[in-house]
Design an enzyme around this catalytic site. Structure first.
Site, PDB file in Angstrom:
ATOM      1  N   SER A  31      17.636  20.894  16.298  1.00  0.00           N
ATOM      2  CA  SER A  31      17.707  22.338  16.522  1.00  0.00           C
ATOM      3  C   SER A  31      16.317  22.961  16.492  1.00  0.00           C
ATOM      4  CB  SER A  31      18.525  23.010  15.418  1.00  0.00           C
ATOM      5  OG  SER A  31      19.794  22.452  15.353  1.00  0.00           O
ATOM      6  N   HIS A  63      22.059  22.426  22.270  1.00  0.00           N
ATOM      7  CA  HIS A  63      21.692  21.049  22.596  1.00  0.00           C
ATOM      8  C   HIS A  63      21.872  20.820  24.092  1.00  0.00           C
ATOM      9  CE1 HIS A  63      21.337  19.018  18.584  1.00  0.00           C
ATOM     10  NE2 HIS A  63      21.911  20.141  18.234  1.00  0.00           N
ATOM     11  N   HIS A  87      27.139  14.285  17.843  1.00  0.00           N
ATOM     12  CA  HIS A  87      27.411  14.155  16.414  1.00  0.00           C
ATOM     13  C   HIS A  87      28.833  13.645  16.208  1.00  0.00           C
ATOM     14  CE1 HIS A  87      24.439  17.394  16.950  1.00  0.00           C
ATOM     15  NE2 HIS A  87      23.933  17.008  15.797  1.00  0.00           N
ATOM     16  N   TYR A  89      30.877  14.950  14.225  1.00  0.00           N
ATOM     17  CA  TYR A  89      31.785  16.101  14.085  1.00  0.00           C
ATOM     18  C   TYR A  89      32.309  16.606  15.429  1.00  0.00           C
ATOM     19  CZ  TYR A  89      27.643  19.117  14.961  1.00  0.00           C
ATOM     20  OH  TYR A  89      26.527  19.693  15.486  1.00  0.00           O
ATOM     21  N   GLU A  90      31.688  16.178  16.515  1.00  0.00           N
ATOM     22  CA  GLU A  90      32.213  16.557  17.837  1.00  0.00           C
ATOM     23  C   GLU A  90      33.391  15.670  18.233  1.00  0.00           C
ATOM     24  OE1 GLU A  90      28.906  17.482  20.811  1.00  0.00           O
ATOM     25  OE2 GLU A  90      27.787  16.593  19.157  1.00  0.00           O
ATOM     26  N   ALA A 117      17.466  19.661  11.813  1.00  0.00           N
ATOM     27  CA  ALA A 117      17.493  20.782  10.881  1.00  0.00           C
ATOM     28  C   ALA A 117      18.365  20.342   9.719  1.00  0.00           C
ATOM     29  CB  ALA A 117      18.100  21.999  11.561  1.00  0.00           C
ATOM     30  N   MET A 215      23.599  16.479   9.314  1.00  0.00           N
ATOM     31  CA  MET A 215      24.762  15.866   9.963  1.00  0.00           C
ATOM     32  C   MET A 215      24.373  14.876  11.070  1.00  0.00           C
ATOM     33  SD  MET A 215      27.005  19.373  10.247  1.00  0.00           S
ATOM     34  CE  MET A 215      27.059  20.560   8.894  1.00  0.00           C
ATOM     35  N   SER A 216      23.145  14.357  11.004  1.00  0.00           N
ATOM     36  CA  SER A 216      22.725  13.393  12.050  1.00  0.00           C
ATOM     37  C   SER A 216      21.751  12.404  11.394  1.00  0.00           C
ATOM     38  CB  SER A 216      22.032  14.143  13.193  1.00  0.00           C
ATOM     39  OG  SER A 216      20.866  14.786  12.724  1.00  0.00           O
ATOM     40  N   ASN A 239      17.648  26.087   5.820  1.00  0.00           N
ATOM     41  CA  ASN A 239      18.321  26.953   4.839  1.00  0.00           C
ATOM     42  C   ASN A 239      18.341  26.236   3.502  1.00  0.00           C
ATOM     43  OD1 ASN A 239      20.387  25.275   6.556  1.00  0.00           O
ATOM     44  ND2 ASN A 239      21.329  25.526   4.548  1.00  0.00           N
ATOM     45  N   HIS A 251      25.578  28.862  11.163  1.00  0.00           N
ATOM     46  CA  HIS A 251      24.820  28.112  12.161  1.00  0.00           C
ATOM     47  C   HIS A 251      23.708  28.986  12.733  1.00  0.00           C
ATOM     48  CE1 HIS A 251      23.884  25.099  15.094  1.00  0.00           C
ATOM     49  NE2 HIS A 251      24.064  25.959  16.081  1.00  0.00           N
TER      50      HIS A 251
HETATM   51  N1  HPA Z   1      24.140  21.249   5.430  1.00  0.00           N
HETATM   52  C1  HPA Z   1      24.364  20.298   6.354  1.00  0.00           C
HETATM   53  N2  HPA Z   1      23.745  20.256   7.524  1.00  0.00           N
HETATM   54  C2  HPA Z   1      22.829  21.214   7.777  1.00  0.00           C
HETATM   55  C3  HPA Z   1      22.548  22.234   6.860  1.00  0.00           C
HETATM   56  C4  HPA Z   1      23.243  22.257   5.614  1.00  0.00           C
HETATM   57  O1  HPA Z   1      23.037  23.131   4.744  1.00  0.00           O
HETATM   58  N3  HPA Z   1      21.608  23.028   7.439  1.00  0.00           N
HETATM   59  C5  HPA Z   1      21.323  22.481   8.646  1.00  0.00           C
HETATM   60  N4  HPA Z   1      22.066  21.378   8.873  1.00  0.00           N
END
Ligand code: HPA
Length: 279
Positions: A31, A63, A87, A89-90, A117, A215-216, A239, A251
């Site tokens: 990202s 993406h 990912h 999750y998709e 990210a 998540m990757s 974050n 997001h």
């Molecule tokens: N958790 C999981 N995946 C993320 C986060 C998070 O806080 N921020 C960016 N990708």
């Protein structure tokens, strides 16, 4: 030959029917870094994932789904950039999420630079920090090597005691200092998402030794090491993870911080491509 390797070979042949480009370094853009390929690469060829036989196409917002092949601006370093990843999750099996990394190896890339990210678990991290990945925890995500081993790429039980190349990491730390970029270092934990974690999960991950969560990346790193690539990874801490800040996680916040951090992230990544080419 395994079914997975046959699928990879078809994808490889698809790319080779469109370009004979042989990259030395490969880069996966997370990202906020999407513009890297447009701004930092003198483009030779672009291949859309949708035009590659059997290749997974990403659905995540922000993406794009394509490989950009070219030279890093001002150099002759042949670089392949993965703009967009898929990912778990998709809904993709983990084996699909690592197809691009494996294909990059087959195309000739020796080093894989992974970016993402992620949420900061280490309480000394702030949104906008960059973290060099020293190691990862992938216990909570499916292992990408499950299934028949692809002998053509690597061994059944590959060693993972140093996934993120130490000499390259040392060089990256020195380069960041030269560039005046503050670089944290830590352990990345991969979960599947797509929900963000609960505060209790973040406390558990911290106890286990994680500094950032995403998540990757860990799956890609495992597949790349399995195939003998040199790997390094940088996380943009987009974050503070759940329960650390009072804010709820969105997001949009991830995207906004990643966009804001992009200039320093881009200059560090360009330097890493140069460093990877040196050795
Ligand atoms: N958790 C999981 N995946 C993320 C986060 C998070 O806080 N921020 C960016 N990708």
């Amino acid at each position: 030959m395994s079914i997975a390797y046959e699928r990879l070979k078809k994808a490889y042949e698809s790319v080779r029917s469109k370009t004979d480009f042989v990259p030395s370094a490969a880069l996966t853009l997370g990202s906020g870094l999407g513009a890297f390929a447009d701004e930092e690469i003198d483009v030779t060829d672009i291949v859309d994932y949708k035009d590659i036989e059997g290749f997974p196409v990403s659905t995540a917002a922000g993406h794009k789904g394509r490989f950009v092949f070219g030279t890093l601006k001002g150099t002759d370093i042949k670089t392949a950039v993965m703009q967009g990843r898929v990912h778990c999750y998709e809904g993709y099996p983990v084996s699909s999420t690592v197809m691009p990394a494996r294909l990059l190896k087959m195309l000739g890339a020796k080093t894989l630079i992974l970016t993402n990210a992620s949420g900061g678990i280490n309480e000394s991290f702030s949104a906008g920090d960059l973290m060099l990945i020293a190691d990862h925890i992938s216990l909570f995500a499916p292992n990408p090597l499950i299934g028949e081993n692809i002998d053509e790429l690597g061994t059944r039980f590959p060693d993972m005691s140093c996934v993120y190349d130490k000499p390259l990491r040392d060089k990256i730390k020195r380069a960041a200092e030269r560039l005046g970029i503050e670089l944290k270092e830590g352990v990345y934990a991969q979960l599947t998402g797509p929900s963000f974690e609960t505060p209790a999960e973040i406390r558990a991950l911290r106890t286990l030794g994680a500094d950032a969560v995403g998540m990757s990346t860990a799956a890609e790193a495992i597949a790349a090491r399995h195939a003998g690539m040199r790997v390094c990874g940088i996380s943009c801490i987009s974050n503070q993870a759940a329960g650390i800040s009072k804010n709820i996680l969105t997001h949009e916040e991830v995207q906004q911080t990643a966009d804001r951090t992009a200039p320093k992230f881009k200059s560090l990544i360009a330097e890493i491509i140069r460093l990877a080419d040196e050795s």
